[in-house]
Scaffold this motif. Structure first.
Motif, short mmCIF file in Angstrom:
data_model
loop_
_atom_site.label_atom_id
_atom_site.label_comp_id
_atom_site.label_asym_id
_atom_site.label_seq_id
_atom_site.Cartn_x
_atom_site.Cartn_y
_atom_site.Cartn_z
N LEU A 1 -2.52 -6.28 -37.82
CA LEU A 1 -3.33 -5.08 -37.60
C LEU A 1 -3.42 -4.22 -38.86
O LEU A 1 -4.48 -3.71 -39.21
CB LEU A 1 -2.75 -4.26 -36.45
CG LEU A 1 -3.11 -4.70 -35.03
CD1 LEU A 1 -2.42 -3.81 -34.02
CD2 LEU A 1 -4.62 -4.68 -34.82
N ARG A 2 -2.28 -4.06 -39.50
CA ARG A 2 -2.27 -3.25 -40.73
C ARG A 2 -3.12 -3.88 -41.82
O ARG A 2 -3.82 -3.18 -42.58
CB ARG A 2 -0.84 -3.07 -41.20
CG ARG A 2 -0.01 -2.14 -40.31
CD ARG A 2 1.43 -2.07 -40.76
NE ARG A 2 2.20 -1.13 -39.95
CZ ARG A 2 3.51 -0.97 -40.03
NH1 ARG A 2 4.21 -1.71 -40.90
NH2 ARG A 2 4.13 -0.09 -39.26
N ALA A 3 -3.08 -5.23 -41.90
CA ALA A 3 -3.91 -5.92 -42.89
C ALA A 3 -5.39 -5.74 -42.58
O ALA A 3 -6.21 -5.53 -43.49
CB ALA A 3 -3.54 -7.41 -42.92
N LEU A 4 -5.75 -5.83 -41.29
CA LEU A 4 -7.16 -5.62 -40.91
C LEU A 4 -7.61 -4.21 -41.23
O LEU A 4 -8.72 -3.99 -41.75
CB LEU A 4 -7.33 -5.89 -39.40
CG LEU A 4 -7.26 -7.33 -38.93
CD1 LEU A 4 -7.42 -7.39 -37.41
CD2 LEU A 4 -8.34 -8.18 -39.60
N GLU A 5 -6.73 -3.25 -40.94
CA GLU A 5 -7.07 -1.85 -41.20
C GLU A 5 -7.26 -1.60 -42.68
O GLU A 5 -8.21 -0.91 -43.10
CB GLU A 5 -5.96 -0.96 -40.64
CG GLU A 5 -6.30 0.52 -40.66
CD GLU A 5 -5.21 1.34 -40.00
OE1 GLU A 5 -5.48 2.49 -39.62
OE2 GLU A 5 -4.07 0.83 -39.87
N ALA A 6 -6.39 -2.19 -43.49
CA ALA A 6 -6.51 -2.01 -44.94
C ALA A 6 -7.78 -2.67 -45.47
O ALA A 6 -8.46 -2.14 -46.35
CB ALA A 6 -5.28 -2.59 -45.63
N THR B 1 -12.60 -6.32 -31.40
CA THR B 1 -12.45 -7.44 -32.34
C THR B 1 -10.99 -7.59 -32.75
O THR B 1 -10.46 -8.72 -32.83
CB THR B 1 -13.32 -7.22 -33.58
OG1 THR B 1 -14.68 -7.09 -33.19
CG2 THR B 1 -13.17 -8.38 -34.56
N ALA B 2 -10.32 -6.48 -33.01
CA ALA B 2 -8.92 -6.53 -33.41
C ALA B 2 -8.05 -7.11 -32.30
O ALA B 2 -7.16 -7.93 -32.55
CB ALA B 2 -8.43 -5.14 -33.78
N GLU B 3 -8.34 -6.70 -31.06
CA GLU B 3 -7.54 -7.20 -29.93
C GLU B 3 -7.71 -8.71 -29.77
O GLU B 3 -6.75 -9.43 -29.52
CB GLU B 3 -7.92 -6.47 -28.65
CG GLU B 3 -7.07 -6.89 -27.45
CD GLU B 3 -7.41 -6.09 -26.22
OE1 GLU B 3 -6.83 -6.39 -25.17
OE2 GLU B 3 -8.25 -5.17 -26.30
N ARG B 4 -8.95 -9.20 -29.90
CA ARG B 4 -9.20 -10.64 -29.77
C ARG B 4 -8.45 -11.41 -30.84
O ARG B 4 -7.96 -12.52 -30.60
CB ARG B 4 -10.70 -10.93 -29.86
CG ARG B 4 -11.46 -10.65 -28.60
CD ARG B 4 -12.77 -11.42 -28.59
NE ARG B 4 -13.57 -11.14 -29.78
CZ ARG B 4 -14.50 -10.18 -29.86
NH1 ARG B 4 -14.72 -9.39 -28.82
NH2 ARG B 4 -15.17 -10.00 -30.97
N SER B 5 -8.34 -10.85 -32.04
CA SER B 5 -7.68 -11.57 -33.12
C SER B 5 -6.16 -11.60 -32.97
O SER B 5 -5.49 -12.43 -33.58
CB SER B 5 -8.04 -10.93 -34.46
OG SER B 5 -7.43 -9.65 -34.61
#
Length: 292
Positions: A92-97, A107-111
């Protein structure tokens, strides 16, 4: 390999090649479990070869072994699956960054809930690895709730993970359940299984096991150890020795360069075969009669 075994006698030979000596009843139960695709429920005193049977079947059939060791308080999460929360958080932190602090929640939850973050425990491993041998060891140590959960899994060999979906075994695993009968297992579970009670081997079979499993042991020592262990089992002990203890005792004697077993040597090495101080005291008081 399973299709090539046409009879209990052929299964006996296949197990024998792994070093496991099955009697006619056990070989028949194992063969029927293979043919009928039914779980095999093995019950008996500790040390009668229940767990070793599953290991031998895995080797004889050239199938991977998946082992679930039951214990008091075991639950579905420990036996089936867990999500790798630390890795999910890092993801999650990587996606946010990567998105500059902007995240699409859906999308984040599916991943997050993908195979990448799914930690498969033994039961899920068995469903995804099958064909395999699934050993559910000491089911009598688990509680009623876990037994009910296992019952449902064995009915369908399917599990639904809410965030992930359905996982179904393409081919049901060969399931071996063991119990030392510390408590009675519910009839509903036993009804779904083929049942076999394992006794300690007779004297001749135990001698054969010792000579097969310990290369170099002399016939005299093997016979004396097997005979002494059989006499110990006839005594009122807290923990009668099993075949594993017979093997340990014989190996201990060979490590001491003994080719015969006498009362004095037995007194020095009883810790290899007896595991309770009360049993040690009881046997030491009768060593002369034990080796008379």
């Amino acid at each position: 390999m399973t299709e090539s075994l046409a009879s209990p006698e052929e299964l006996t030979a296949a197990l024998d090649a792994t070093g496991y000596l099955a009697d006619e009843g056990l070989a028949t139960a194992g063969f029927l479990a293979l043919r009928l695709r039914r779980p095999l429920f093995c019950e008996g005193e500790p040390g009668t070869g229940k767990t070793s049977l599953a290991l031998a079947l895995s080797a004889a059939l050239d199938l991977p072994l998946v082992r679930l060791q039951c214990h008091e308080g075991i639950d579905a999460a420990q036996a089936l699956y867990e999500w790798d929360f630390p890795r999910q958080l890092l993801h999650l932190r990587a996606l946010e960054a990567a998105d500059g602090g902007r995240l699409d929640a859906e999308t984040a939850e599916r991943s997050l809930y993908t195979e990448r973050f799914l930690l498969a425990r033994p039961l899920l491993q068995a469903l995804t690895t099958a064909p395999c041998v699934l050993l559910v060891d000491e089911i009598d140590r688990a509680d009623d709730e876990f037994e009910a959960f296992l019952l449902q899994l064995l009915d369908e060999y399917t599990v639904t993970i809410p965030e992930y979906g359905e996982v179904r075994a393409e081919q049901p695993p060969l399931v071996v359940l063991t119990s030392n009968r510390t408590r009675e297992v519910h009839d509903a579970l036993k009804r779904r299984c083929l049942y076999h009670w394992l006794e300690h081997p007779d004297l001749a079979r135990e001698i054969t096991i010792l000579r097969r499993r310990i290369p170099g042991i002399g016939e005299t020592l093997a016979r004396q150890v097997a005979d002494a262990v059989h006499r110990l089992r006839a005594m009122d002990l807290l923990k009668p020795p099993g075949v594993a203890e017979s093997l340990d005792w014989a190996r201990a004697l060979m490590a001491l360069d003994r080719d015969e077993l006498d009362a004095a040597t037995a007194a020095r090495t009883l810790g290899a075969v007896l595991k309770y101080s009360e049993d040690l005291d009881r046997v030491r008081a009768k060593l002369d009669t034990l080796f008379s």
